[in-house]
Scaffold this active site. Structure first.
Site, short mmCIF file in Angstrom:
data_model
loop_
_atom_site.label_atom_id
_atom_site.label_comp_id
_atom_site.label_asym_id
_atom_site.label_seq_id
_atom_site.Cartn_x
_atom_site.Cartn_y
_atom_site.Cartn_z
N GLN A 1 0.85 -1.04 -0.02
CA GLN A 1 -0.11 -0.07 -0.04
C GLN A 1 0.81 1.25 0.09
OE1 GLN A 1 -2.22 -0.68 3.55
NE2 GLN A 1 -0.56 -1.34 4.81
N TYR B 1 -11.35 6.60 18.55
CA TYR B 1 -11.25 5.40 17.67
C TYR B 1 -10.52 4.18 18.33
CZ TYR B 1 -10.39 1.86 13.92
OH TYR B 1 -10.21 0.87 13.38
N GLN B 2 -9.52 4.63 18.87
CA GLN B 2 -8.48 3.45 19.43
C GLN B 2 -9.02 3.02 20.70
OE1 GLN B 2 -6.26 2.71 17.51
NE2 GLN B 2 -5.29 4.33 16.47
N ASP C 1 -0.25 0.59 13.41
CA ASP C 1 -0.11 1.97 13.85
C ASP C 1 0.19 1.88 15.29
OD1 ASP C 1 -2.62 2.05 15.03
OD2 ASP C 1 -3.48 3.06 13.26
N ASP D 1 0.22 -12.44 6.69
CA ASP D 1 -0.93 -12.56 6.10
C ASP D 1 -1.94 -13.12 7.24
OD1 ASP D 1 -3.60 -12.90 4.96
OD2 ASP D 1 -2.61 -13.17 2.83
N ASP E 1 -11.11 -0.91 5.15
CA ASP E 1 -12.05 -0.72 3.99
C ASP E 1 -12.54 -1.92 3.68
OD1 ASP E 1 -9.84 2.09 3.10
OD2 ASP E 1 -11.77 2.41 3.68
N ASP F 1 -15.00 -2.80 -0.23
CA ASP F 1 -14.77 -2.23 -1.73
C ASP F 1 -13.96 -3.28 -2.42
OD1 ASP F 1 -13.74 -1.11 -3.78
OD2 ASP F 1 -13.13 0.85 -2.68
#
Length: 312
Positions: free
Chosen positions: A49, A79-80, A104, A155, A176, A179
């Site tokens: 990415q 959020y966290q 992150d 993965d 996401d 999508d």
């Protein structure tokens, strides 16, 4: 990448200012989200990415992946904390926790605040996200250096198939879902993935995932809930404000895993934490958002949305 280029554009104004422009015709059709980039701190392409970190006048340091805002130092705690403590406080003893995604370090930082959590396993496919966060967003990235954290760079869809551990809580912090062009889509993290997660979570344990905000795309949300049911038998939805996200808010799905034929129709129980953290205790834990009363209030949904969600 075709997907990346379709989703995000940058614009140079006449005065030389450079804007981060995010749009997604699937998640929020007909809308664009603009942030003025005061300074681009880091911009690189990993094997998976596009990673960018920039400074913003209001939101502070902003991290984007493939052009999508992941967090800003101004409001990431919203959020966290909620993605972490909604599930943590829905189980009595969350000693062993699996985080999928979250490179992150924000969710890991919050987990480390709870003394009940003894072991954290973080699985992320992109090591460069971890390195960027450690270097440029240390308020989150430093947590990844804790000896309570076991980091697996691989993965996640492959990892869960070979994993032999049993977890009290599993938190999905992926990007996401839904999508068709996204690397994190329902084909990869689908029925097989969620069915396997159920096997990795103990009876009475909790699965949590970030999801769509109310009214943004109920078709994709319904699809995600249907997949979620392959792992969790009792599901609740939390509604969380996050100003730096395109719709200004986000949803948290969290559900209890029941085994050996156990069933429950009482969805309201998850909206009431079984482990209570008062406002005073939350401040002692350096929490800025989560406490027991906010747990209850964020699960109190707008009337029409709540009727729709709990009819799924």
């Amino acid at each position: 990448k075709q997907w990346y280029q379709r989703r995000v554009r940058g614009g140079m104004e006449d005065d030389g200012s450079l804007w981060h422009v995010e749009e997604n015709d699937v998640h929020y059709p007909g809308q664009r989200f603009h942030l003025l980039q005061e300074k681009i701190v880091c911009e690189r392409q990993s094997d998976y990415q596009a990673i960018k970190v920039f400074e913003h006048k209001k939101f502070g340091t902003v991290l984007t992946l493939d052009g999508c805002v992941q967090c800003s130092t101004y409001d990431e705690f919203l959020y966290q904390e909620m993605l972490t403590f909604l599930p943590l406080c829905s189980v009595a003893e969350p000693s062993n926790v699996l985080v999928i995604g979250g490179g992150d370090g924000g969710v890991v930082r919050e987990l480390l605040k709870d003394i009940r959590v003894q072991r954290i396993t973080l699985v992320d496919i992109d090591e460069e996200v971890l390195e960027v966060s450690k270097k440029f967003i240390s308020s989150m990235g430093d947590s990844l250096n804790s000896n309570r954290v076991d980091i697996k760079i691989c993965d996640a869809s492959v990892y869960v198939q070979s994993c032999t551990d049993i977890f009290d809580v599993v938190i999905l912090d992926l990007v996401d879902d839904g999508d068709e062009h996204s690397p994190m889509n329902f084909d990869i993290f689908g029925e097989k993935f969620y069915s396997r997660l159920k096997e990795l979570i103990r009876h009475g344990g909790i699965l949590a995932d970030q999801t769509f905000s109310p009214y943004s795309n109920n078709t994709l949300l319904a699809e995600q809930v249907n997949l979620f049911r392959f792992a969790a038998d009792k599901i609740c939805y939390g509604f969380v404000p996050v100003p730096s996200f395109p719709n200004g808010n986000i949803g948290i799905l969290f559900g209890q895993v029941l085994k050996d034929g156990a069933t429950s129709d009482d969805y309201s129980l998850l909206s009431i934490p079984c482990h209570r953290i008062s406002a005073e205790q939350a401040k002692e834990m350096n929490l800025k958002c989560y406490y027991d009363k906010f747990h209850e209030s964020c699960c109190t949904l707008p009337l029409s949305f709540g009727d729709w969600f709990y009819s799924l």
